[in-house]
Design a protein around this motif. Sequence first.
Motif, mmCIF file in Angstrom:
data_model
loop_
_atom_site.group_PDB
_atom_site.id
_atom_site.type_symbol
_atom_site.label_atom_id
_atom_site.label_comp_id
_atom_site.label_asym_id
_atom_site.label_seq_id
_atom_site.Cartn_x
_atom_site.Cartn_y
_atom_site.Cartn_z
ATOM 1 N N ASN A 104 -26.900 -29.190 40.688
ATOM 2 C CA ASN A 104 -26.266 -30.430 40.253
ATOM 3 C C ASN A 104 -26.530 -31.490 41.312
ATOM 4 O O ASN A 104 -26.266 -31.269 42.495
ATOM 5 C CB ASN A 104 -24.760 -30.227 40.071
ATOM 6 C CG ASN A 104 -24.442 -29.361 38.881
ATOM 7 O OD1 ASN A 104 -24.280 -29.852 37.786
ATOM 8 N ND2 ASN A 104 -24.403 -28.044 39.087
ATOM 9 N N TYR A 105 -27.027 -32.625 40.855
ATOM 10 C CA TYR A 105 -27.477 -33.689 41.749
ATOM 11 C C TYR A 105 -27.012 -34.982 41.112
ATOM 12 O O TYR A 105 -27.532 -35.387 40.082
ATOM 13 C CB TYR A 105 -29.010 -33.609 41.799
ATOM 14 C CG TYR A 105 -29.706 -34.354 42.894
ATOM 15 C CD1 TYR A 105 -29.813 -33.818 44.167
ATOM 16 C CD2 TYR A 105 -30.322 -35.569 42.639
ATOM 17 C CE1 TYR A 105 -30.510 -34.486 45.168
ATOM 18 C CE2 TYR A 105 -31.019 -36.238 43.638
ATOM 19 C CZ TYR A 105 -31.108 -35.690 44.894
ATOM 20 O OH TYR A 105 -31.795 -36.348 45.885
ATOM 21 N N GLU A 106 -25.975 -35.611 41.677
ATOM 22 C CA GLU A 106 -25.368 -36.764 41.011
ATOM 23 C C GLU A 106 -25.158 -37.922 41.971
ATOM 24 O O GLU A 106 -24.516 -37.792 43.005
ATOM 25 C CB GLU A 106 -24.025 -36.370 40.401
ATOM 26 C CG GLU A 106 -23.327 -37.501 39.699
ATOM 27 C CD GLU A 106 -22.039 -37.092 39.019
ATOM 28 O OE1 GLU A 106 -21.481 -37.924 38.294
ATOM 29 O OE2 GLU A 106 -21.586 -35.948 39.212
ATOM 30 N N LEU A 107 -25.690 -39.062 41.581
ATOM 31 C CA LEU A 107 -25.442 -40.293 42.310
ATOM 32 C C LEU A 107 -24.220 -40.963 41.697
ATOM 33 O O LEU A 107 -24.123 -41.071 40.468
ATOM 34 C CB LEU A 107 -26.635 -41.247 42.208
ATOM 35 C CG LEU A 107 -26.359 -42.577 42.905
ATOM 36 C CD1 LEU A 107 -26.752 -42.487 44.363
ATOM 37 C CD2 LEU A 107 -27.069 -43.702 42.224
ATOM 38 N N VAL A 108 -23.311 -41.413 42.546
ATOM 39 C CA VAL A 108 -22.115 -42.116 42.095
ATOM 40 C C VAL A 108 -22.041 -43.450 42.840
ATOM 41 O O VAL A 108 -22.061 -43.489 44.070
ATOM 42 C CB VAL A 108 -20.834 -41.291 42.384
ATOM 43 C CG1 VAL A 108 -19.591 -42.069 41.997
ATOM 44 C CG2 VAL A 108 -20.887 -39.952 41.667
#
Length: 159
Positions: A119-123
């Motif tokens: 899981n790789y998430e930019l916020v």
Amino acid sequence: MLKKFLSFIFILTFLTACNEDEIQSKSVEWEKYVNSKFGFSVNYPPDWNIGEESDNEDGINLYIGNPDVQILAFASYYMEEISNPYGNAENDGFDIQRITLDNGKSADLIVGKLDQMVNYELVFISNDIIYNVKAEVSKSFFDKNEDTLLKVVKSLDAL
């Protein structure tokens, strides 16, 4: 002597061809997705097959055609009490890193592994809107494409 000369020409031609391919791959322009509802854009490689924009116009699937890959770019109105990606990340033991986007703004990158998927998430949160570029991909896809994924997430720009 002629064999050495021909071998030299062959090697020189091969190296020149490799350099031309490298130059062409570096000069390929990436595509840009622009979301008019929430006013953001994100760049992606031209060889990715993207989906249609969602019915509620909040974003798009940036990579279709592989069941082990889901890469989304989307936004929504941010309400901390309802949707807090940081709490979920901490509960799952994910790392949260502060990164600088291409536009100079700071955002958070959440990275972890869950159920054999990376899981790789930019916020990025601004003006009560949360912008995300989220990838849930197989480990093999991540290992081959980590640099590309980072380039995609860093291209997020809230217009």
